[in-house]
Design a protein around this motif. Structure first.
Motif, PDB file in Angstrom:
ATOM      1  N   LYS D  41       0.718  -1.351   0.014  1.00 51.97           N
ATOM      2  CA  LYS D  41       0.010   0.103  -0.065  1.00 51.97           C
ATOM      3  C   LYS D  41       0.828   1.391   0.068  1.00 51.97           C
ATOM      4  CE  LYS D  41      -4.605  -1.572   0.776  1.00 51.97           C
ATOM      5  NZ  LYS D  41      -4.400  -2.479  -0.576  1.00 51.97           N
ATOM      6  N   LYS D  42       2.092   1.066   0.414  1.00 50.41           N
ATOM      7  CA  LYS D  42       2.913   2.410   0.698  1.00 50.41           C
ATOM      8  C   LYS D  42       4.040   2.444  -0.222  1.00 50.41           C
ATOM      9  CE  LYS D  42       1.208   3.003   5.343  1.00 50.41           C
ATOM     10  NZ  LYS D  42       1.693   3.113   6.878  1.00 50.41           N
ATOM     11  N   PHE D  43       4.156   3.366  -0.892  1.00 45.19           N
ATOM     12  CA  PHE D  43       5.135   3.576  -2.155  1.00 45.19           C
ATOM     13  C   PHE D  43       6.080   4.790  -2.017  1.00 45.19           C
ATOM     14  CE2 PHE D  43       2.168   0.441  -3.652  1.00 45.19           C
ATOM     15  CZ  PHE D  43       2.708  -0.471  -4.389  1.00 45.19           C
ATOM     16  N   LEU D  44       7.263   4.664  -2.141  1.00 40.63           N
ATOM     17  CA  LEU D  44       8.237   5.692  -2.100  1.00 40.63           C
ATOM     18  C   LEU D  44       8.940   5.505  -3.558  1.00 40.63           C
ATOM     19  CD1 LEU D  44       9.840   8.383  -1.276  1.00 40.63           C
ATOM     20  CD2 LEU D  44      11.087   6.621   0.156  1.00 40.63           C
ATOM     21  N   LEU D  77       7.190  11.021  -3.449  1.00 44.83           N
ATOM     22  CA  LEU D  77       8.356  11.193  -4.271  1.00 44.83           C
ATOM     23  C   LEU D  77       9.469  11.828  -3.258  1.00 44.83           C
ATOM     24  CD1 LEU D  77       6.734  12.555  -7.417  1.00 44.83           C
ATOM     25  CD2 LEU D  77       6.708  10.286  -6.634  1.00 44.83           C
ATOM     26  N   ALA D  78      10.806  11.475  -3.427  1.00 45.92           N
ATOM     27  CA  ALA D  78      11.840  12.021  -2.733  1.00 45.92           C
ATOM     28  C   ALA D  78      12.993  12.240  -3.757  1.00 45.92           C
ATOM     29  CB  ALA D  78      12.064  11.093  -1.622  1.00 45.92           C
ATOM     30  N   ASN D  79      13.950  13.189  -3.276  1.00 45.53           N
ATOM     31  CA  ASN D  79      14.994  13.245  -3.927  1.00 45.53           C
ATOM     32  C   ASN D  79      14.823  13.854  -5.373  1.00 45.53           C
ATOM     33  OD1 ASN D  79      17.256  12.858  -2.078  1.00 45.53           O
ATOM     34  ND2 ASN D  79      16.748  10.944  -2.049  1.00 45.53           N
ATOM     35  N   THR D  95       2.134  20.128  -7.131  1.00 44.35           N
ATOM     36  CA  THR D  95       0.771  20.339  -6.560  1.00 44.35           C
ATOM     37  C   THR D  95      -0.091  18.959  -6.323  1.00 44.35           C
ATOM     38  OG1 THR D  95      -0.717  20.778  -8.431  1.00 44.35           O
ATOM     39  CG2 THR D  95       0.476  22.746  -7.315  1.00 44.35           C
ATOM     40  N   LEU D  96       0.366  18.038  -7.092  1.00 44.83           N
ATOM     41  CA  LEU D  96      -0.345  16.851  -7.315  1.00 44.83           C
ATOM     42  C   LEU D  96       0.100  15.435  -6.343  1.00 44.83           C
ATOM     43  CD1 LEU D  96      -2.890  16.431  -9.285  1.00 44.83           C
ATOM     44  CD2 LEU D  96      -1.414  14.629 -10.554  1.00 44.83           C
ATOM     45  N   PHE D  97       1.602  15.653  -6.196  1.00 53.06           N
ATOM     46  CA  PHE D  97       2.338  14.643  -5.605  1.00 53.06           C
ATOM     47  C   PHE D  97       2.903  15.323  -4.082  1.00 53.06           C
ATOM     48  CE2 PHE D  97       2.884  13.633  -9.904  1.00 53.06           C
ATOM     49  CZ  PHE D  97       2.550  12.114  -9.882  1.00 53.06           C
ATOM     50  N   GLN D  98       3.068  14.322  -3.416  1.00 50.06           N
ATOM     51  CA  GLN D  98       3.668  14.453  -2.083  1.00 50.06           C
ATOM     52  C   GLN D  98       5.241  14.387  -2.176  1.00 50.06           C
ATOM     53  OE1 GLN D  98       0.422  12.640   0.717  1.00 50.06           O
ATOM     54  NE2 GLN D  98       1.287  14.279   1.787  1.00 50.06           N
ATOM     55  N   GLU D 104      14.626  10.013   3.914  1.00 54.26           N
ATOM     56  CA  GLU D 104      14.230   9.860   5.419  1.00 54.26           C
ATOM     57  C   GLU D 104      12.930  10.423   5.754  1.00 54.26           C
ATOM     58  OE1 GLU D 104      17.491  10.906   4.414  1.00 54.26           O
ATOM     59  OE2 GLU D 104      18.025   8.528   4.340  1.00 54.26           O
ATOM     60  N   ARG D 105      12.795  11.731   5.474  1.00 53.38           N
ATOM     61  CA  ARG D 105      11.599  12.541   5.425  1.00 53.38           C
ATOM     62  C   ARG D 105      10.463  11.846   4.802  1.00 53.38           C
ATOM     63  NH1 ARG D 105      13.365  18.432   5.044  1.00 53.38           N
ATOM     64  NH2 ARG D 105      14.845  18.538   6.786  1.00 53.38           N
ATOM     65  N   ALA D 106      10.697  11.340   3.589  1.00 56.79           N
ATOM     66  CA  ALA D 106       9.657  10.859   2.798  1.00 56.79           C
ATOM     67  C   ALA D 106       8.937   9.246   3.654  1.00 56.79           C
ATOM     68  CB  ALA D 106      10.380  10.389   1.545  1.00 56.79           C
ATOM     69  N   LEU D 107      10.088   8.671   4.219  1.00 59.47           N
ATOM     70  CA  LEU D 107       9.721   7.489   4.810  1.00 59.47           C
ATOM     71  C   LEU D 107       8.985   7.986   6.253  1.00 59.47           C
ATOM     72  CD1 LEU D 107      13.202   5.616   4.537  1.00 59.47           C
ATOM     73  CD2 LEU D 107      10.879   5.053   3.492  1.00 59.47           C
ATOM     74  N   GLU D 108       9.242   8.766   6.764  1.00 59.28           N
ATOM     75  CA  GLU D 108       8.849   9.320   7.963  1.00 59.28           C
ATOM     76  C   GLU D 108       7.302   9.985   7.748  1.00 59.28           C
ATOM     77  OE1 GLU D 108      11.358  12.359   9.508  1.00 59.28           O
ATOM     78  OE2 GLU D 108      13.126  11.115  10.066  1.00 59.28           O
ATOM     79  N   SER D 109       7.251  10.273   6.478  1.00 62.39           N
ATOM     80  CA  SER D 109       5.867  11.057   6.546  1.00 62.39           C
ATOM     81  C   SER D 109       4.720  10.018   6.139  1.00 62.39           C
ATOM     82  CB  SER D 109       6.157  11.959   5.176  1.00 62.39           C
ATOM     83  OG  SER D 109       5.767  11.110   4.104  1.00 62.39           O
ATOM     84  N   PHE D 110       4.959   8.758   5.995  1.00 63.29           N
ATOM     85  CA  PHE D 110       3.763   7.918   5.777  1.00 63.29           C
ATOM     86  C   PHE D 110       3.002   7.662   7.255  1.00 63.29           C
ATOM     87  CE2 PHE D 110       6.398   6.707   2.124  1.00 63.29           C
ATOM     88  CZ  PHE D 110       5.344   6.408   1.210  1.00 63.29           C
TER      89      PHE D 110
END
Ligand SMILES: Nc1ncnc2c1ncn2[C@@H]1O[C@H](COP(=O)(O)OP(=O)(O)O)[C@@H](O)[C@H]1O
Ligand SMILES: Nc1ncnc2c1ncn2[C@@H]1O[C@H](COP(=O)(O)OP(=O)(O)O)[C@@H](O)[C@H]1O
Lengths: 152, 110, 152, 110
Positions: D41-44, D77-79, D95-98, D104-110
């Motif tokens: 369910k969770k994708f980075l 999305l990251a980096n 504006t569409l994507f997080q 690290e921040r992306a992983l924490e944000s879930f």
């Protein structure tokens, strides 16, 4: 950008590169011209030997003759360089504003006992040795044309 | 800084960095002639950091070798890469110069 | 050769590079074409941004449209690429064998609320954003011409 | 190997190496959809090793984000480097994507 050492995708078969430039009659321009032409040959996978020896030396000779002999270092006189290269062959043209010269007469065997100890006279000889073909003709200036087939 | 000169024992060692061509050969010539005038007799030119050499660069080497010999000195060349070896062979200048594979061998050969 | 990071001699002012190539209608050729054109821009000291973003993306769009829309991936149909670049500007031409299209009609604002959620329709928009000029005309095929001024 | 997938906790992390363009975007799409079908369910998606992205690459990201949301999942999305940030801004896809600055921040944000 993809790094050059990791080319991706299919190789190009029909690539054709051309370069045109003009420099004042000053030998300090030679290195940059040579570098630029050598890179074009690199892009087309010419052999390391051709990229690092044949092309640099032959082109340097043609350019210094154009600057020193053809244009006699009059800075206002220009040297034109045209390079046309594909996967088969490289054609280089160096054009000066001089009156030209007789190629057959000026091209000497630099390896003969009397010539090998001379300080000059090796320019045209090296062009002839390092290229497959050297031509000279007049066409809006004095043109020296060098042709070399690609080696892998 | 295309040409670095340094004294190693009684030998003047010259490193040619980059090209030896019409645009800079006079600089090499002058530097070596200055040393010759100061009384130096043994010269080693090392090409390990050299790109290519054109006919006028070769001409300067021929000229220097004559001038050094006239003063009773000696000139050795070292570290020609394959391209430069080919250039010396094409022009038969490999028969005119004493060429060593390495700097050490060249230094020992004086 | 002189290493590219230590250029010697005087810089060239009037350098002009041209590239011509032809590829089959297969998207796997795109990366190599882009790489080659980007390098030509590098040789002429275009900005890093132009070399790594504007040129690659705009050219990829033009090529994929030529391959997928113009030639509909018929491998026997060819795409021609011409690049002409000097210190002032880059001109790219991508030619397909299709019947062409109406640029004004097909170019949409990809940032409008209804378009921003779409999966397609950003190609011409990106070309227009990343280049100074986008033109389309017929000349022995359907030509898309992109023009971009050099930034330092 | 343009796309490397690996599981970090309950998050599927995808590294995009090189370009994300018309020639390879289907591969990314399929790989992510396969994971989604397996119940992830969770994708980075991490772009630190990415060159450039074309409109069809952007299109695949839009499509994946929809499909993941439909399954009650999340995409981050990251980096994005400066060039890629500009690309997302030009297209207003920022504006569409997080989008997170770092993995690290992306992983924490879930
Ligand atoms: N571009 C040129 N214009 C006029 N004369 C030339 C030109 N190139 C070569 N020559 C003539 O050919 C001769 C031989 O040239 P070259 O073999 O390069 O040796 P060098 O330049 O050392 O004399 C020159 O001395 C000159 O008379
Ligand atoms: N080379 C071409 N040949 C024919 N039609 C084209 C070409 N390039 C673009 N088009 C038309 O313009 C439309 C918009 O193109 P574009 O903005 O790149 O978005 P997309 O390709 O994602 O639809 C295409 O759907 C197509 O109808």
């Amino acid at each position: 950008m993809t790094s050059p050492d990791r080319p991706r995708g299919l190789p190009l078969r029909s690539l054709h590169l051309a370069l045109e430039l003009e420099i004042p009659s000053d030998v300090r321009y030679i290195e940059r011209v040579v570098e630029m032409v050598a890179r074009q040959c690199e892009h087309l996978a010419y052999s390391t030997r051709q990229v690092s020896l044949n092309v640099p030396v032959a082109l340097t000779e043609a350019l210094s003759n154009a600057i020193l002999r053809g244009n006699r270092e009059h800075v206002s006189k220009r040297v034109q360089v045209r390079c046309d290269v594909n996967r088969d062959r490289l054609v280089l043209e160096v054009v000066d504003e001089g009156t030209g010269f007789d190629l057959a007469e000026c091209l000497v065997d630099a390896t003969s006992p009397e010539n090998v100890v001379r300080e000059d006279g090796r320019g045209l000889f090296l062009m002839a040795q390092l290229m497959d073909r050297v031509e000279r003709f007049a066409n809006h200036g004095n043109v020296v044309r060098l042709t070399m087939r690609r080696h892998d | 800084m295309s040409f670095a000169l340094r004294k190693q024992g009684e030998i003047v060692v010259v490193d040619v960095e980059g090209q030896l061509i019409v645009g800079n050969r006079q600089e090499l010539k002058q530097k070596v002639l200055d040393e010759l005038e100061r009384g130096e007799k043994k010269f080693l030119i090392d090409f390990s950091q050299t790109g290519y050499i054109d006919s006028s660069g070769l001409g300067v080497l021929v000229s220097l070798s004559k001038k050094i010999r006239e003063q009773g000195g000696e000139l050795r060349l070292a570290n020609l890469n394959d391209d430069l070896k080919t250039l010396f062979e094409l022009t038969k200048l490999d028969t005119l110069f004493q060429i060593a594979d390495t700097r050490e061998r060249a230094l020992e050969s004086f």
